[in-house]
Design a protein around this motif. Structure first.
Motif, PDB file in Angstrom:
ATOM      1  N   ALA A  45      -6.048   1.487   0.361  1.00 30.72           N
ATOM      2  CA  ALA A  45      -6.045   0.233  -0.404  1.00 30.72           C
ATOM      3  C   ALA A  45      -5.367   0.418  -1.757  1.00 30.72           C
ATOM      4  O   ALA A  45      -5.364   1.512  -2.339  1.00 30.72           O
ATOM      5  CB  ALA A  45      -7.474  -0.257  -0.598  1.00 30.72           C
ATOM      6  N   HIS A  46      -4.792  -0.663  -2.259  1.00 30.43           N
ATOM      7  CA  HIS A  46      -4.112  -0.622  -3.560  1.00 30.43           C
ATOM      8  C   HIS A  46      -4.239  -1.984  -4.227  1.00 30.43           C
ATOM      9  O   HIS A  46      -4.022  -3.020  -3.594  1.00 30.43           O
ATOM     10  CB  HIS A  46      -2.628  -0.286  -3.392  1.00 30.43           C
ATOM     11  CG  HIS A  46      -1.863  -0.378  -4.666  1.00 30.43           C
ATOM     12  ND1 HIS A  46      -2.029   0.513  -5.714  1.00 30.43           N
ATOM     13  CD2 HIS A  46      -0.924  -1.282  -5.086  1.00 30.43           C
ATOM     14  CE1 HIS A  46      -1.218   0.181  -6.705  1.00 30.43           C
ATOM     15  NE2 HIS A  46      -0.549  -0.900  -6.363  1.00 30.43           N
ATOM     16  N   ARG A  47      -4.581  -1.955  -5.510  1.00 30.07           N
ATOM     17  CA  ARG A  47      -4.730  -3.206  -6.263  1.00 30.07           C
ATOM     18  C   ARG A  47      -3.532  -3.384  -7.198  1.00 30.07           C
ATOM     19  O   ARG A  47      -3.286  -2.549  -8.075  1.00 30.07           O
ATOM     20  CB  ARG A  47      -6.030  -3.210  -7.065  1.00 30.07           C
ATOM     21  CG  ARG A  47      -6.342  -4.553  -7.732  1.00 30.07           C
ATOM     22  CD  ARG A  47      -7.705  -4.518  -8.395  1.00 30.07           C
ATOM     23  NE  ARG A  47      -8.767  -4.286  -7.425  1.00 30.07           N
ATOM     24  CZ  ARG A  47      -9.318  -5.221  -6.665  1.00 30.07           C
ATOM     25  NH1 ARG A  47      -8.879  -6.490  -6.761  1.00 30.07           N
ATOM     26  NH2 ARG A  47     -10.277  -4.928  -5.808  1.00 30.07           N
TER      27      ARG A  47
ATOM     28  N   ARG B 254       0.809  -1.214   0.000  1.00 32.97           N
ATOM     29  CA  ARG B 254       0.000   0.000   0.000  1.00 32.97           C
ATOM     30  C   ARG B 254       0.846   1.269   0.000  1.00 32.97           C
ATOM     31  O   ARG B 254       0.475   2.280  -0.594  1.00 32.97           O
ATOM     32  CB  ARG B 254      -0.944  -0.016   1.209  1.00 32.97           C
ATOM     33  CG  ARG B 254      -2.077  -1.023   1.072  1.00 32.97           C
ATOM     34  CD  ARG B 254      -3.016  -0.986   2.245  1.00 32.97           C
ATOM     35  NE  ARG B 254      -4.221  -1.767   1.972  1.00 32.97           N
ATOM     36  CZ  ARG B 254      -5.259  -1.840   2.796  1.00 32.97           C
ATOM     37  NH1 ARG B 254      -5.228  -1.199   3.963  1.00 32.97           N
ATOM     38  NH2 ARG B 254      -6.314  -2.560   2.473  1.00 32.97           N
TER      39      ARG B 254
ATOM     40  N   ARG C 183       2.737   1.081  -3.644  1.00 36.37           N
ATOM     41  CA  ARG C 183       1.736   1.048  -4.700  1.00 36.37           C
ATOM     42  C   ARG C 183       2.291   0.544  -6.048  1.00 36.37           C
ATOM     43  O   ARG C 183       2.185   1.200  -7.086  1.00 36.37           O
ATOM     44  CB  ARG C 183       1.084   2.424  -4.845  1.00 36.37           C
ATOM     45  CG  ARG C 183       0.673   3.002  -3.498  1.00 36.37           C
ATOM     46  CD  ARG C 183      -0.131   4.266  -3.603  1.00 36.37           C
ATOM     47  NE  ARG C 183      -1.519   4.000  -3.953  1.00 36.37           N
ATOM     48  CZ  ARG C 183      -2.447   3.488  -3.119  1.00 36.37           C
ATOM     49  NH1 ARG C 183      -2.128   3.164  -1.869  1.00 36.37           N
ATOM     50  NH2 ARG C 183      -3.675   3.282  -3.539  1.00 36.37           N
TER      51      ARG C 183
ATOM     52  N   ARG D 104     -10.639  -2.511   0.571  1.00 42.41           N
ATOM     53  CA  ARG D 104     -10.770  -1.145   1.098  1.00 42.41           C
ATOM     54  C   ARG D 104     -11.035  -1.119   2.597  1.00 42.41           C
ATOM     55  O   ARG D 104     -10.534  -0.258   3.324  1.00 42.41           O
ATOM     56  CB  ARG D 104     -11.895  -0.417   0.345  1.00 42.41           C
ATOM     57  CG  ARG D 104     -12.075   1.041   0.725  1.00 42.41           C
ATOM     58  CD  ARG D 104     -13.052   1.713  -0.236  1.00 42.41           C
ATOM     59  NE  ARG D 104     -14.334   1.022  -0.268  1.00 42.41           N
ATOM     60  CZ  ARG D 104     -15.334   1.251   0.593  1.00 42.41           C
ATOM     61  NH1 ARG D 104     -15.188   2.133   1.568  1.00 42.41           N
ATOM     62  NH2 ARG D 104     -16.470   0.595   0.486  1.00 42.41           N
TER      63      ARG D 104
ATOM     64  N   ALA E  62      -5.814  -4.904  -1.475  1.00 40.81           N
ATOM     65  CA  ALA E  62      -6.869  -4.400  -2.353  1.00 40.81           C
ATOM     66  C   ALA E  62      -8.208  -4.229  -1.644  1.00 40.81           C
ATOM     67  O   ALA E  62      -9.134  -3.635  -2.214  1.00 40.81           O
ATOM     68  CB  ALA E  62      -7.034  -5.338  -3.549  1.00 40.81           C
TER      69      ALA E  62
END
Length: 234
Positions: free
Chosen positions: A142-144, A96, A99, A132, A130
């Motif tokens: 959050a990060h995908r 996160r 990223r 949230r 990912a």
């Protein structure tokens, strides 16, 4: 504190894992202007040769050779990394914070249990990063991750993707040899699989085999759990 966003984040259980498996991939992408980072889970404090202090210096030198922008060590206990929530959260935080578009992890079958566990932890962390509503202690958003690829350390399997690293192979070799305590056996040091007479030649032969499969001199093979996609065949 603001952290550098990176294109590629490579996880390893120990300093030198990433360099063995994807040193060429990192060097090639760094050279092309992409931002790369390495996150080691442990300081390899139980290694037969060398000390934590020397390993830190070696890791720093190797990262410099490969053009790696960020070098991170979570300082989890060597041989006690576990796929448990409080340890996985540390990896989730790194994903996160930095990223990455691509995450690299050890292949999930390997003779060293720490490499297998690291792979499992990365899978969990990528998934959690990912979500949230999944909170981390640092409050990171959050990060995908777009892609996760798995690299080989001790073994070889048919690759799903092979990257041509012929033009940066000298950098990869120099980065690995920066770990002098691991690959150069001095008087009084213990013999290990890494400093034996065949490991480096095995690694080079493996990279040559992958290179041959794509009509190149050297390549690094990667596995993926998801199908690779393309809009066209030609």
């Amino acid at each position: 504190m603001k952290h550098t966003e990176v294109d590629i984040l490579a996880f390893g259980a120990h300093p030198d894992d990433v360099e063995i498996g994807v040193g060429g991939v990192l060097a090639k992408h760094s050279q092309a202007g992409f931002v790369t980072a390495i996150c080691n889970l442990t300081e390899a404090e139980l290694s037969s040769n060398g000390t934590v202090e020397t390993r830190r210096k070696e890791a720093s030198r190797a990262a410099e050779i490969l053009g790696v922008k960020e070098l991170i060590n979570l300082k989890l206990p060597d041989r006690s990394i576990r796929n448990v929530p409080h340890q996985v959260e540390r990896l989730t935080q790194m994903i996160r914070r930095y990223r990455p578009k691509v995450v690299l992890a050890p292949y999930f079958e390997d003779r060293h249990p720490d490499h297998v566990t690291c792979s499992q932890m990365v899978d969990e962390a990528v998934f959690d990063a990912a979500i949230r509503k999944q909170r981390t202690s640092g409050g990171e958003a959050a990060h995908r991750v777009k892609h996760v690829f798995y690299y080989f350390i001790n073994d070889i399997k048919p690759a799903d993707l092979i990257i041509d690293i012929s033009d940066v192979y000298e950098q990869k070799t120099k980065a690995i040899l920066a770990y002098e305590t691991q690959f150069k056996r001095e008087a009084g040091e213990v013999e290990t699989p890494l400093n034996g007479s065949t490991y480096l030649s095995m690694m080079r032969g493996r990279d040559q085999l992958w290179g041959n499969q794509i009509q190149a001199v050297y390549g690094e093979g990667l596995k993926t759990r998801k199908p690779l996609t393309s809009s066209f065949l030609v």
